[in-house]
Design an enzyme around this catalytic site. Structure first.
Site, mmCIF file in Angstrom:
data_model
loop_
_atom_site.group_PDB
_atom_site.id
_atom_site.type_symbol
_atom_site.label_atom_id
_atom_site.label_comp_id
_atom_site.label_asym_id
_atom_site.label_seq_id
_atom_site.Cartn_x
_atom_site.Cartn_y
_atom_site.Cartn_z
ATOM 1 C CB ALA A 154 38.690 -10.058 -14.951
ATOM 2 C CE1 TYR A 155 38.823 -9.999 -23.586
ATOM 3 C CE2 TYR A 155 37.227 -11.786 -23.764
ATOM 4 C CZ TYR A 155 38.005 -10.803 -24.360
ATOM 5 O OH TYR A 155 37.960 -10.631 -25.716
#
Length: 246
Positions: A154-155
């Site tokens: 996600a990052y």
């Protein structure tokens, strides 16, 4: 200070954080007047401001959520009022919440999207309209867009979006004499990176690059200083500052 940096003004978002603080210190040492942005920790930003001014530099603090266009417009206003204009915007503000995709709390995804993507877009949009000719926008990505470490999906996705926006904006600013680049650090010894990692985990990650150590915030700040000042022929690029990790 050099002739190329004398009289220049920089706004550093996330300037009270690990890499952000190092960027503020480096740019101030290079002769920039600096606006130290914070998203809530005013005391730490004021400490950095006082450190810069005690050393003979010029600095102010500005606050606000990077994803709030009105709050950031006020931060730009305050910087211009104090120093007469803005030449460089360094967008270090960001959050990193780690989890495998299968178990990611979607609220964490939304938080990273707001700060890392919308925040970078808001700041870049303001900078595109308000920087003086000869200016530079420096956004922040991550080397994890290449290394693909588990739990970083996600990052890394949020930072890949920043890369795409950065490269396109560089081309959209044709004729304005404003460069737009992104720095993609590898593992760097900051509180953000070290949080919730064991000594063994840190050592294993540090050993992955040829230098067999973590980067330092000061090394990342040196990369930013190059892009902000002498690196005028570097434009529309993502510069991976990771010791050869990938």
């Amino acid at each position: 200070m050099t002739d190329s940096t004398a009289g220049r003004v920089a706004l550093v978002t996330g300037g009270s954080g690990g890499i952000g603080r190092a960027v503020v210190e480096r740019l101030a040492a290079d002769g920039y007047a600096v606006a130290v942005h914070h998203a809530g920790n005013a005391a730490r930003a004021e400490e950095i401001r006082d450190q810069v001014t005690a050393a003979g530099g010029r600095a102010i603090t500005v606050g606000g959520d990077v994803a709030d266009e009105e709050a950031m417009a006020r931060a730009f206003d305050a910087t211009e009022e104090a120093f007469g204009g803005i030449d460089v915007v360094v967008n270090t503000a960001g959050i990193m919440l780690l989890s495998p995709v299968a178990t990611l709390d979607l609220a964490d995804l939304d938080r990273m999207h707001r700060t890392n993507i919308r925040g970078a877009f808001v700041v870049s949009q303001l900078a595109a309209n308000r920087l003086r000719p000869g200016g530079a926008i420096v956004n922040f990505s991550t080397s994890v867009t290449r290394t693909q470490f588990p739990a970083y999906a996600a990052y890394a996705a949020s930072k890949a979006a920043v890369e795409g926006m950065t490269l396109i904006l560089a081309r959209e600013l044709r004729g304005k004499d404003i460069t737009v680049n992104a720095v993609a650090p590898g593992p760097t010894a900051t509180p953000l990176f070290l949080a919730d990692k064991s000594e063994e985990q840190v050592g294993r990650i540090a050993a992955m690059n040829p230098a067999e150590r973590l980067g330092t915030p000061e090394e990342i700040a040196g990369t930013v200083a190059f892009l902000a000042g002498p690196g005028r022929w570097v434009n529309g690029q993502v510069l991976f500052a990771n010791g050869g990790l990938a």
